[in-house]
Design an enzyme around this catalytic site. Structure first.
Site, PDB file in Angstrom:
ATOM      1  CG  ASP A 165      -1.729   1.317   1.268  1.00  0.00           C
ATOM      2  OD1 ASP A 165      -2.523   1.550   0.333  1.00  0.00           O
ATOM      3  OD2 ASP A 165      -1.532   2.109   2.200  1.00  0.00           O
ATOM      4  NE  ARG A 172      -4.825   5.043  -5.021  1.00  0.00           N
ATOM      5  CZ  ARG A 172      -5.235   5.176  -3.755  1.00  0.00           C
ATOM      6  NH1 ARG A 172      -4.578   4.582  -2.769  1.00  0.00           N
ATOM      7  NH2 ARG A 172      -6.294   5.909  -3.475  1.00  0.00           N
ATOM      8  CE  LYS A 191      -2.834   2.982   5.623  1.00  0.00           C
ATOM      9  NZ  LYS A 191      -3.169   3.180   4.196  1.00  0.00           N
TER      10      LYS A 191
END
Length: 427
Positions: A165, A172, A191
């Site tokens: 992530d 992103r 998470k």
């Protein structure tokens, strides 16, 4: 060893709006984390996901693949049940600060892994670091010991939780793919699930100061995250809450800590108290306990837990908080009812004053920010203070004032939006 898939085949499948197989998802997330899928290839896949979406199965599998990229925490040895809260971020959103000790005072262990601010939304760790001596980085062993002893911990997430992530989030950010709801939901939930909490309450904000500007988008994100949590065996509930106006009367780091302490002392702005209690009740219920958080505010036990939590992380709960060297008052331009005070504009002003950062490595000013002297629905007189701007660097005032142009309206009367708009639970 040859890779079992070709990244281009996975990209083309999603580009053509086909479903990705579980094995394709597992491979591409792992291969990207290892560096076997190039940044430009994952950029292309992220854009295809933004445009064509992922269904519940794909999003769930993507989330599990991100969890599998790193460590999982285990709180099963604790003597109390665990519950956590995640907010999608807003302006003046200091709710974690009074909420964690309040819920802990009700008998729930609250492992609150938090982050830093970026852009117009403030970060919980930045706020707490304005307390002299307080530290955000704890080992897992220290965190577990504090949860058993104090009941609450607010700290930085370790690098081992969902490393896929961290890598994808940064990508992103620079490729115009932040807005993809499956990618937002899997980023947050990977998470939170890896963190190992038994119950999770989501505060999904909607309005000008929130990431989600439309109610439809916010509902979709809330439903997706509730589904992901439920499918992973975590009791998950979401509240949709209004972020068209800043929460409370402050936006900034030390300013928000001071306001949070007022709430724990039994005072503070009505909206901060309302949302803190609404989320606390959801967390206590989701953890399977029967206690009224309002009682813990009233009897001082939430404040006692706050002081113990701050001390346990090296902070001095009695220390004076930093105050800005320079202030500037923005007066009301007319008399009447304040009908609008735009949360986004206030957030940008606080950021420009030094309370936020444009890049992750930027420093923040502990004392910078904005104080509000009126909220929508209140009557104001021409010339009275509407906002006070705080900074250590007065050359920042002009750009902050520029951000506030058109941010407030004064008229005859105002309609109101409820703070808690809706509740979304597993169906």
């Amino acid at each position: 060893m040859a890779e079992p898939y070709d990244a281009v085949d996975v990209i083309v499948a999603k580009r053509d709006a086909r479903e990705l197989a579980d094995s394709q998802i597992d491979w591409v997330v792992d291969a990207y984390t290892r560096g076997a899928v190039a940044e430009e290839q994952m950029s292309s896949l992220a854009m295809a996901i933004l445009l064509n979406g992922m269904n519940r199965r794909e999003t769930g599998r993507w989330t599990r693949a991100m969890i599998a990229s790193g460590d999982r925490m285990d709180f099963s040895a604790l003597s109390r049940p665990t519950a956590d809260k995640h907010s999608t971020g807003g302006v003046g959103d200091k709710i974690t600060l009074p909420l964690a000790p309040l819920v802990a005072a009700c008998g729930v262990a609250v492992p609150q892994l938090s982050g830093r601010g970026l852009g117009h939304t403030g970060g919980t760790l930045d706020k707490l670091e304005s307390i002299p001596g307080w530290r955000a980085d704890l080992t897992n062993a220290v965190m577990l010991a504090q949860l058993e002893d104090v009941g609450a911990v607010i700290c930085a997430a370790g690098a081992g939780l969902a490393p896929a992530d961290r890598k994808l989030y940064a990508l992103r950010d620079v490729t115009g793919t932040v807005e993809s709801i499956p990618l937002i939901a899997s980023s947050i939930m990977s998470k939170k699930i890896a963190e190992g909490t038994g119950a999770l309450v989501l505060d999904v904000k909607v309005g000008s100061g929130a990431f989600m500007k439309s109610t439809d988008q916010a509902y979709e994100l809330a439903r997706t995250m509730v589904e992901l949590g439920t499918d992973a065996g975590v009791t998950t509930v979401a509240l949709l809450t209004d972020m068209s106006t800043p929460l409370g009367l402050t936006a900034g780091n030390a300013l928000e800590v001071s306001e949070s302490v007022e709430v724990l002392a039994g005072g503070g702005p009505a909206d901060v108290v309302e949302l803190t209690l609404a989320l606390a009740r959801e967390m206590v219920t989701a953890a399977g306990l029967d206690a009224d958080p309002a009682d813990r505010l009233a009897d001082g036990s939430a404040m006692d837990t706050w002081r113990a939590m701050i001390r346990a992380q090296g902070g001095d709960p009695d220390a004076d908080l930093p105050t800005a060297r320079e202030t500037h008052v923005v007066p009301a331009a007319a008399s009447g009812v304040l009908t609008r005070l735009d949360a986004y504009a206030v957030g940008v002003a606080a950021w420009r004053l030094g309370a936020g950062r444009a890049r992750r490595e930027d420093p923040v000013q502990a004392a910078a920010g904005v104080s509000l002297h009126a909220k929508p629905g209140q009557t104001v007189q021409r010339g009275q203070p509407l906002l006070t701007l705080h900074t250590d660097t007065p050359d920042r005032f002009d750009r902050a004032i520029e951000a506030l142009e058109g941010a407030f309206e004064i008229a005859g009367e105002v309609g109101s939006t409820p703070l808690v708009i809706d509740r979304i639970a597993a169906s």
